[in-house]
Scaffold this motif. Structure first.
Motif, PDB file in Angstrom:
ATOM      1  N   ASP A 241       7.531  -1.185  -3.874  1.00 14.07           N
ATOM      2  CA  ASP A 241       6.596  -0.068  -3.788  1.00 14.07           C
ATOM      3  C   ASP A 241       7.167   0.930  -2.787  1.00 14.07           C
ATOM      4  N   TRP A 242       7.070   2.225  -3.097  1.00 18.15           N
ATOM      5  CA  TRP A 242       7.650   3.262  -2.242  1.00 18.15           C
ATOM      6  C   TRP A 242       6.620   3.782  -1.243  1.00 18.15           C
ATOM      7  N   GLY A 243       7.072   4.000  -0.025  1.00 22.15           N
ATOM      8  CA  GLY A 243       6.172   4.457   1.031  1.00 22.15           C
ATOM      9  C   GLY A 243       5.932   5.959   1.002  1.00 22.15           C
ATOM     10  N   PHE A 244       4.719   6.343   1.341  1.00 20.02           N
ATOM     11  CA  PHE A 244       4.349   7.743   1.517  1.00 20.02           C
ATOM     12  C   PHE A 244       3.683   7.865   2.882  1.00 20.02           C
ATOM     13  N   ALA A 245       4.110   8.852   3.678  1.00 21.70           N
ATOM     14  CA  ALA A 245       3.499   9.100   4.997  1.00 21.70           C
ATOM     15  C   ALA A 245       3.494   7.817   5.829  1.00 21.70           C
ATOM     16  N   ASN A 246       2.304   7.243   6.062  1.00 21.05           N
ATOM     17  CA  ASN A 246       2.182   6.055   6.899  1.00 21.05           C
ATOM     18  C   ASN A 246       2.261   4.752   6.111  1.00 21.05           C
ATOM     19  N   ASP A 247       2.517   4.836   4.802  1.00 16.20           N
ATOM     20  CA  ASP A 247       2.604   3.634   3.981  1.00 16.20           C
ATOM     21  C   ASP A 247       4.033   3.089   3.981  1.00 16.20           C
TER      22      ASP A 247
END
Length: 396
Positions: A241-247
């Motif tokens: 799963d690819w991170g976005f911002a704080n993910d």
């Protein structure tokens, strides 16, 4: 020799009480580990003793408190009093620190004579069976067992034996960041953010409250943290799963055996740049040999990772794919999560359905949080999920 330890006042019980068991439990940022490390160094300086530092699983010295103790020795200006080797730390008066895992080094632990202090770190993971084996090996006269942990579930053996049970031979102290005058600003910002966006998680992570297994948990009564050996000849499933911002950007490996799902490796990080992804994936064994199914929302990332030599493809999505994936994962007899997959385990604990604030009714709406490692598992198992959906559509 006097040493300025600079530890929270609540941790002074380690030096001022005389009990067989001394337990410090609570949330993140409380300085439990640093305080115990400093106090044990003080004990080592005070008189010749043998100190065992252990935890449930330790397959390398990097997983131990060796670095924490080494850093503490330097911070206290005691480098001239200690010899630090790869596996042992020795004081010039003959005191020694040893580092062993309970599960994989129990015979070596039994062979160490005269242990005066035993520090069990991350003790929330220590099983009843491990305690039953470890405790009798710490048998020197007036020996002490120091225990530090962040509580997980109330039914865990460590929590039941040393917090719930009111033992006469045990001093158990709850220590949180609120008790730590040295609490750093970096952690304070993380704490404030967590408190603002998810108060339940804040209470667990930062205030040391146990996680309650409730019907609102998506995988209620389906999963457990368990030590296991990965058998030879397994078919592995990799998902990302690819991170976005704080993910976080994540990679998870799992396999299926006897109608049970086993999750044996994970890797992840927040703010991971393109060029850092190969190194992050490398932490999961055989990452380039097996196909990785990834979140299709970032085709440019998938293309870049493929050019680095990974066998990676976009995972298809459809209306209801999340719910279909959850249903399939719940269909396993049991979900076993290896202790090295702590982030995955935390997500399984917190991944929940929405609850009506007024009535407390559990709604059929999955909250879109605490699901980045779980999403990776859904992608990994996508062929099975799609197959099940296809079969059900035919039956309808």
């Amino acid at each position: 020799m006097e040493v300025n330890l600079e530890i929270p006042e609540k941790m002074l019980f380690l030096l001022t009480t005389k009990k067989r068991y001394k337990v410090a439990y609570g949330g993140r940022g409380s300085s439990k580990s640093w305080s115990i490390g400093a106090c044990l160094i003080a004990k080592a300086l005070e008189s010749k003793c043998r100190i065992l530092c252990t935890r449930q699983l330790q397959t390398s010295i990097a997983q131990s408190v060796h670095k924490l103790l080494s850093d503490t020795i330097s911070r206290l200006g005691l480098d001239d009093r200690f010899e630090i080797t790869q596996n042992v730390i020795r004081c010039d008066n003959g005191s020694e620190f040893y580092f062993k895992g309970i599960q994989n080094n129990i015979n070596e632990i039994k062979s160490i004579e005269g242990i005066n202090y035993c520090w069990v770190e991350e003790a929330q993971s220590v099983t009843k069976e491990s305690w039953d084996v470890l405790i009798p090996t710490i048998r020197a006269e007036d020996s002490e067992i120091w225990i530090s942990f962040n509580p997980d579930r109330e039914e865990d053996a460590t929590y039941q034996n040393f917090v719930v049970a009111k033992r006469d031979d045990c001093t158990s102290v709850l220590v949180n960041y609120t008790d730590n005058p040295f609490f750093p600003d970096t952690l304070r910002k993380e704490m404030e953010y967590c408190k603002q966006v998810d108060y339940g998680k804040y209470e667990h992570i930062w205030l040391g409250k146990t996680v309650i297994n409730t019907e609102a948990q998506v995988f209620h009564d389906k999963f457990e943290l368990k030590e296991f050996e990965t058998p030879d000849g397994m078919t592995f499933y990799y998902g990302s799963d690819w991170g976005f911002a704080n993910d976080p950007t994540t990679l998870v490996r799992c396999f299926i055996k006897d109608h049970c799902l086993y999750i044996d490796y994970e890797s992840g990080g927040v703010g991971v740049e393109f060029e850092e992804i190969p190194a992050l994936f490398k932490k999961v064994p055989y990452d380039r040999q097996w196909e990785i199914r990834a979140d299709s929302a970032r085709p440019e990332t998938i293309s870049y990772v493929a050019r680095q030599g990974f066998n990676i493809k976009a995972c298809p999505k459809w209306q209801g794919s999340v719910e279909d994936g959850i249903e399939y994962i719940r269909s396993f007899r049991r979900i076993y999560i290896h202790p090295r997959c702590q982030h995955t385990y935390k997500e399984f604990q917190f991944y929940s359905y929405k609850t009506d604030r007024n009535t407390g009714e559990i709604l059929p709406i999955v909250l879109d949080k605490d699901n980045h490692y779980i999403d990776a598992i859904r992608y990994a198992l996508n062929p099975y999920i799609q197959k099940k959906v296809s079969i059900l559509s035919v039956l309808d």
